[in-house]
Each structure stands twice: as C-alpha cells, then as structure tokens.
Design a protein around this motif. Structure first.
Motif, short mmCIF file in Angstrom:
data_model
loop_
_atom_site.label_atom_id
_atom_site.label_comp_id
_atom_site.label_asym_id
_atom_site.label_seq_id
_atom_site.Cartn_x
_atom_site.Cartn_y
_atom_site.Cartn_z
N GLY A 175 29.41 29.29 30.23
CA GLY A 175 29.60 28.49 31.43
C GLY A 175 29.03 29.18 32.66
O GLY A 175 28.51 30.30 32.59
N LYS A 176 29.16 28.53 33.79
CA LYS A 176 28.51 29.04 35.00
C LYS A 176 29.12 30.35 35.48
O LYS A 176 28.40 31.28 35.84
CB LYS A 176 28.56 27.97 36.09
N THR A 177 30.44 30.44 35.50
CA THR A 177 31.06 31.70 35.87
C THR A 177 30.96 32.70 34.72
O THR A 177 30.74 33.89 34.95
CB THR A 177 32.53 31.50 36.26
N GLY A 178 31.10 32.22 33.50
CA GLY A 178 31.05 33.10 32.34
C GLY A 178 29.72 33.83 32.21
O GLY A 178 29.68 35.03 31.93
N LYS A 179 28.61 33.11 32.41
CA LYS A 179 27.30 33.76 32.35
C LYS A 179 27.18 34.87 33.39
O LYS A 179 26.65 35.94 33.13
CB LYS A 179 26.19 32.73 32.56
N GLN A 180 27.68 34.57 34.59
CA GLN A 180 27.64 35.57 35.65
C GLN A 180 28.48 36.78 35.25
O GLN A 180 28.07 37.94 35.46
CB GLN A 180 28.16 34.97 36.95
N ALA A 204 32.21 38.57 39.89
CA ALA A 204 32.24 39.96 40.36
C ALA A 204 33.66 40.41 40.68
O ALA A 204 34.06 41.54 40.34
CB ALA A 204 31.34 40.11 41.59
N PHE A 205 34.42 39.54 41.31
CA PHE A 205 35.80 39.90 41.66
C PHE A 205 36.67 40.06 40.41
O PHE A 205 37.52 40.97 40.34
CB PHE A 205 36.40 38.86 42.60
N MET A 206 36.49 39.20 39.43
CA MET A 206 37.25 39.34 38.19
C MET A 206 36.97 40.67 37.52
O MET A 206 37.88 41.36 37.03
CB MET A 206 36.94 38.17 37.25
N LEU A 207 35.70 41.07 37.50
CA LEU A 207 35.35 42.37 36.94
C LEU A 207 35.94 43.51 37.76
O LEU A 207 36.44 44.50 37.22
CB LEU A 207 33.83 42.51 36.86
N ASP A 208 35.91 43.37 39.08
CA ASP A 208 36.52 44.38 39.95
C ASP A 208 38.00 44.56 39.63
O ASP A 208 38.51 45.69 39.59
CB ASP A 208 36.37 44.00 41.42
N CYS A 209 38.70 43.45 39.41
CA CYS A 209 40.13 43.51 39.10
C CYS A 209 40.38 44.29 37.82
O CYS A 209 41.33 45.09 37.73
CB CYS A 209 40.70 42.10 38.97
N VAL A 210 39.54 44.07 36.82
CA VAL A 210 39.70 44.78 35.55
C VAL A 210 39.37 46.26 35.72
O VAL A 210 40.12 47.14 35.27
CB VAL A 210 38.81 44.16 34.46
N GLU A 211 38.28 46.55 36.38
CA GLU A 211 37.84 47.95 36.52
C GLU A 211 38.83 48.79 37.32
O GLU A 211 39.12 49.93 36.97
CB GLU A 211 36.47 48.00 37.20
N ALA A 212 39.34 48.22 38.40
CA ALA A 212 40.20 48.98 39.31
C ALA A 212 41.69 48.86 39.00
O ALA A 212 42.50 49.59 39.57
CB ALA A 212 39.94 48.54 40.75
#
Length: 232
Positions: free
Chosen positions: A14-19, A194-202
């Motif tokens: 999907g659009k967010t998933g690909k990103q 990007a924010f979802m990834l930030d949440c996981v990383e941090a």
C-alpha cells in the motif's frame, strides 16, 4: 546509532506500506514485507523478504516469528461498500497480531489509526460533514482497534494521522498528542511511515496515540480537493 532491527511490515504494497518498507531498508533494517497478495511488480528493494498472509483469516505467527516489531500499514479502500459496511480489517487483524505476538514473544507494535477517531473538528466544514457521514463505520472500527490494544500486554502505539495524501517524507511534520493540530488536515504517506519507524527505533510513544500532520499547499487542503478524494 540505531540497532539493526527485523521488522514485519503488513500492508507493505500500500501507499504507506511501500514508504515504510523503503525507508526501513534505507535505515539498515531487515524487512519482512507482508501482503494478502503481491502485484506482478511491487517496486520494492530486492532484498526485502516478501511474505503472503491474510490478516483477517490467517495465522500471522509465521510472518512475525523472529521479528523485533510489527508495523501495520493496512487500510481499507474508499469505496461505497467498505464505507457502508467495512470488513473487520482493523479489529480482526489486531486480534491476530496480538495472538501471534504473544506466541512468538514479540512485544512491540505500531499501527495506523486516525485523528478522526476522536474528533471531526479538522479541515473545511463540508469535508467534516462528508467524512462523518461516509466514514463513521471505519472510524468506529479504528476506535475498537485502539481499545483492543489498550487491553493487551504489548508495547503498542496507535498513530493518528490526518487525511492522507501522496508524498515522500519531509522531515518537518508536526507531532502532537491525541489529535493533529487545529490548523492541520493532511498527512503525507512518507511522513507517516517515517514517524512509525521512529517510534519503533526510539521506543517512543508506547501506550499512546500520537497524531501527525503537516501544513500543505492551499489546493491540497481545499474543500473541493478533499471532497473529491472522499467521493464514494
């Protein structure tokens, strides 16, 4: 330096998933990209581990086992049928994520909800009225998804974007607790990913519902544009 993670990203075509997949790979993470079915060409990096699973029907443990976190980018298409009587995508997938995570020993999940779960007081008045009428069953289901997460034992984050639009990550989106800022209505798929990834990383925003939005060009925020996008 962020540790390298293994991420199960659902709704990856999907659009967010690909990103999310592309950005995760660019950050050095190992990605399991999960979709109900894959198109002939998915335009994702070659080294992505593509998996197939139906989040409403299948056991999701094989896709989640061995991962550090789950990122759910699933969403319903805006059609008359899904708006009137949406399939239980958000609620059933959440139950299956939680079941698989418990069995696999995975504790972290980030999902997409919506600011509209808690307020309709954003955007042009005509858009507010149309969204409330057309999409209430979907927003209600997202609210139930959040309740399932709150009742669980996992470290969850439910991100609440505004009305989604095309666009890569900008790095200057605004994050606020609970709901997007009063003068915002749009959220780019790239910024959300990007924010979802930030949440996981941090390890940020655990057991919380952060909202993300960005001021966009006047045309993108106009009532005419928003109503065209919501037309069923």
């Amino acid at each position: 330096m962020v540790d390298t993670l293994t991420l199960a990203i659902f709704g990856a075509a999907g659009k967010t998933g690909k990103q999310a997949v592309r950005q995760a790979v660019s950050r050095g993470h190992t990605v399991r990209a999960v979709e109900k079915s894959w198109p002939d060409t998915d335009d994702l990096p070659e080294r992505v581990d593509r998996r197939t699973a139906n989040v409403i029907e299948d056991d999701l443990a094989p896709a989640i086992d061995g991962c550090d976190a789950v990122i759910s980018c699933i969403g319903l298409p805006l059609t008359a049928g899904t708006a009137l009587s949406p399939p239980p995508l958000y609620t059933e997938s959440t139950k299956r994520y939680l079941d698989a995570m418990e069995r696999c020993g995975v504790s972290r999940i980030v999902v997409i909800s919506a600011s509209f779960v808690v307020t309709r007081d954003r955007g042009p008045m005509a858009f507010r009225a149309a969204a409330t009428v057309a999409l209430e069953p979907i927003f209600t289901q997202m609210g139930e998804m959040e309740r399932l997460l709150r009742a669980s034992a996992v470290d969850w984050t439910a991100v609440r974007p505004g009305w989604l639009m095309e666009g890569d990550a900008t790095g200057d989106a605004t994050v606020t607790p609970e709901v997007i800022a009063p003068d915002l209505i749009r959220t780019r798929h790239g910024d959300l990913a990007a924010f979802m990834l930030d949440c996981v990383e941090a390890g940020d925003w655990i057991h919380r519902t952060p909202a993300i939005g960005r001021k966009e060009a006047e045309e993108a925020e106009s009532a005419a544009r928003l109503l065209r996008e919501i037309a069923l």
